[in-house]
Design a protein around this motif. Structure first.
Motif, PDB file in Angstrom:
ATOM      1  N   ALA A 181       0.813  -1.284   0.205  1.00 21.39           N
ATOM      2  CA  ALA A 181      -0.012   0.194   0.047  1.00 21.39           C
ATOM      3  C   ALA A 181       0.877   1.142   0.062  1.00 21.39           C
ATOM      4  N   ALA A 182       1.950   1.339   0.741  1.00 26.37           N
ATOM      5  CA  ALA A 182       2.882   2.439   0.874  1.00 26.37           C
ATOM      6  C   ALA A 182       3.629   2.626  -0.447  1.00 26.37           C
ATOM      7  N   ALA A 183       3.793   1.574  -1.250  1.00 28.74           N
ATOM      8  CA  ALA A 183       4.535   1.658  -2.531  1.00 28.74           C
ATOM      9  C   ALA A 183       3.593   2.129  -3.591  1.00 28.74           C
ATOM     10  N   TRP A 184       2.429   1.785  -3.489  1.00 28.40           N
ATOM     11  CA  TRP A 184       1.329   2.234  -4.554  1.00 28.40           C
ATOM     12  C   TRP A 184       0.855   3.521  -4.106  1.00 28.40           C
ATOM     13  N   THR A 185       0.896   3.959  -2.902  1.00 29.40           N
ATOM     14  CA  THR A 185       0.629   5.188  -2.416  1.00 29.40           C
ATOM     15  C   THR A 185       1.395   6.522  -3.286  1.00 29.40           C
ATOM     16  N   THR A 186       2.882   5.793  -3.052  1.00 38.96           N
ATOM     17  CA  THR A 186       4.085   6.727  -3.719  1.00 38.96           C
ATOM     18  C   THR A 186       3.758   6.695  -5.054  1.00 38.96           C
ATOM     19  N   LEU A 187       3.462   5.952  -5.627  1.00 39.57           N
ATOM     20  CA  LEU A 187       3.182   5.664  -7.275  1.00 39.57           C
ATOM     21  C   LEU A 187       2.089   6.703  -7.399  1.00 39.57           C
ATOM     22  N   THR A 188       1.193   6.539  -6.841  1.00 40.88           N
ATOM     23  CA  THR A 188      -0.105   7.235  -7.029  1.00 40.88           C
ATOM     24  C   THR A 188       0.017   8.593  -6.908  1.00 40.88           C
ATOM     25  N   LEU A 189       0.828   8.950  -6.050  1.00 42.40           N
ATOM     26  CA  LEU A 189       1.331  10.729  -5.623  1.00 42.40           C
ATOM     27  C   LEU A 189       2.310  11.110  -6.875  1.00 42.40           C
ATOM     28  N   ILE A 190       2.994  10.313  -7.116  1.00 44.36           N
ATOM     29  CA  ILE A 190       3.818  10.802  -8.281  1.00 44.36           C
ATOM     30  C   ILE A 190       3.062  11.105  -9.620  1.00 44.36           C
ATOM     31  N   LEU A 191       2.255   9.987  -9.695  1.00 44.31           N
ATOM     32  CA  LEU A 191       1.421  10.072 -11.164  1.00 44.31           C
ATOM     33  C   LEU A 191       0.542  11.398 -10.977  1.00 44.31           C
ATOM     34  N   GLU A 192      -0.273  11.794  -9.674  1.00 44.69           N
ATOM     35  CA  GLU A 192      -0.754  12.815  -9.726  1.00 44.69           C
ATOM     36  C   GLU A 192      -0.092  14.179  -9.922  1.00 44.69           C
ATOM     37  N   SER A 193       1.204  14.172  -9.433  1.00 47.58           N
ATOM     38  CA  SER A 193       2.269  15.233  -9.507  1.00 47.58           C
ATOM     39  C   SER A 193       2.283  15.531 -10.999  1.00 47.58           C
ATOM     40  N   VAL A 194       2.699  14.396 -11.876  1.00 43.82           N
ATOM     41  CA  VAL A 194       3.226  14.512 -13.058  1.00 43.82           C
ATOM     42  C   VAL A 194       1.863  14.987 -14.006  1.00 43.82           C
TER      43      VAL A 194
ATOM     44  N   CYS B 202       4.964  22.468  -1.132  1.00 47.79           N
ATOM     45  CA  CYS B 202       4.692  21.598  -2.265  1.00 47.79           C
ATOM     46  C   CYS B 202       6.102  21.044  -2.579  1.00 47.79           C
ATOM     47  N   LEU B 203       7.166  21.554  -2.193  1.00 47.99           N
ATOM     48  CA  LEU B 203       8.637  21.028  -2.401  1.00 47.99           C
ATOM     49  C   LEU B 203       8.884  19.939  -1.759  1.00 47.99           C
ATOM     50  N   VAL B 204       8.588  19.796  -0.738  1.00 50.77           N
ATOM     51  CA  VAL B 204       9.106  18.780   0.218  1.00 50.77           C
ATOM     52  C   VAL B 204       8.528  17.268   0.006  1.00 50.77           C
ATOM     53  N   PRO B 205       7.340  17.270  -0.221  1.00 50.10           N
ATOM     54  CA  PRO B 205       6.965  15.593  -0.566  1.00 50.10           C
ATOM     55  C   PRO B 205       7.550  15.432  -1.717  1.00 50.10           C
ATOM     56  N   ILE B 206       7.271  13.929  -2.227  1.00 49.62           N
ATOM     57  CA  ILE B 206       7.776  13.512  -3.247  1.00 49.62           C
ATOM     58  C   ILE B 206       6.891  13.916  -4.827  1.00 49.62           C
ATOM     59  N   THR B 207       5.903  14.606  -4.189  1.00 50.01           N
ATOM     60  CA  THR B 207       5.177  15.048  -5.627  1.00 50.01           C
ATOM     61  C   THR B 207       6.158  16.306  -6.123  1.00 50.01           C
ATOM     62  N   GLY B 208       6.791  17.135  -5.168  1.00 47.49           N
ATOM     63  CA  GLY B 208       7.838  18.119  -5.461  1.00 47.49           C
ATOM     64  C   GLY B 208       8.951  17.626  -6.576  1.00 47.49           C
ATOM     65  N   PHE B 209       9.364  16.433  -6.057  1.00 48.00           N
ATOM     66  CA  PHE B 209      10.387  15.806  -6.816  1.00 48.00           C
ATOM     67  C   PHE B 209      10.084  15.544  -8.216  1.00 48.00           C
ATOM     68  N   ALA B 210       8.798  14.920  -8.197  1.00 47.73           N
ATOM     69  CA  ALA B 210       8.281  14.395  -9.649  1.00 47.73           C
ATOM     70  C   ALA B 210       8.018  15.695 -10.518  1.00 47.73           C
ATOM     71  N   ASN B 211       7.372  16.910  -9.759  1.00 47.61           N
ATOM     72  CA  ASN B 211       7.123  17.983 -10.626  1.00 47.61           C
ATOM     73  C   ASN B 211       8.858  18.531 -11.179  1.00 47.61           C
ATOM     74  N   GLY B 212       9.817  18.620 -10.055  1.00 50.94           N
ATOM     75  CA  GLY B 212      11.002  18.841 -10.784  1.00 50.94           C
ATOM     76  C   GLY B 212      11.300  18.067 -11.842  1.00 50.94           C
ATOM     77  N   VAL B 213      11.104  16.931 -12.098  1.00 49.64           N
ATOM     78  CA  VAL B 213      11.606  15.975 -12.939  1.00 49.64           C
ATOM     79  C   VAL B 213      10.986  16.126 -14.300  1.00 49.64           C
ATOM     80  N   VAL B 214       9.597  16.326 -14.317  1.00 53.81           N
ATOM     81  CA  VAL B 214       8.631  16.477 -15.213  1.00 53.81           C
ATOM     82  C   VAL B 214       8.998  18.034 -15.966  1.00 53.81           C
TER      83      VAL B 214
END
Length: 153
Positions: free
Chosen positions: A58-71, A90-102
């Motif tokens: 569930a933790a892995a899928w949550t991370t993937l889902t948050l990254i997908l939402e951010s992208v 917005c920068l601290v969570p994994i979503t900020g990192f995904a935004n920085g890549v995309v």
């Protein structure tokens, strides 16, 4: 005397163009928007565990889902607007990192798949990855040396 006048003019120019931010408002916005992102993560986690996933899955899928939402939000141009209000929230969570890549990939896609997207996708995230890996090597070597000397077990 001339240089003092130029310095004073420059300082006045800097004061004129520097935006005045209310730190309390900025902290509040970072708090609630960052908290909302974390709440979304918790909701996804609860949904995944409700449907029978273990905590690790569930933790892995949550991370993937948050990254997908951010992208997706970055692709539609919404994440930068949210980040403008939320700042560091917005920068601290994994979503900020995904935004920085995309973001660079979207910005340079007109230059082609190789020299645009391929070359620019890691301009922001690349240094983070590089220094993360490098620092983990250094810490690992220090830990290994401390273990061999008997200082750490």
């Amino acid at each position: 005397m001339e240089s003092e006048k130029k310095k004073q003019e420059y300082n006045e120019y800097v004061e004129r163009i520097t935006p005045n931010n209310n730190i309390w408002k900025d902290m509040f916005n970072a708090f609630w928007i960052g908290g909302l992102i974390c709440l979304m993560g918790q909701v996804w986690f609860e949904i995944f565990t409700y449907f029978g996933m273990g905590k690790e899955d569930a933790a892995a899928w949550t991370t993937l889902t948050l990254i997908l939402e951010s992208v997706l939000l970055t692709g539609f141009g919404l994440y930068p607007k949210i980040a403008k209000v939320g700042g560091a929230g917005c920068l601290v969570p994994i979503t900020g990192f995904a935004n920085g890549v995309v973001s660079p990939a979207i910005e340079f896609q007109a230059e082609g798949q190789i020299f645009g997207v391929g070359a620019k996708i890691f301009t922001i995230a690349g240094p983070v990855i590089l220094y993360g890996i490098f620092s983990s090597w250094i810490v690992g070597i220090i830990y290994m040396l401390l273990q061999t000397t008997g200082l750490v077990k």
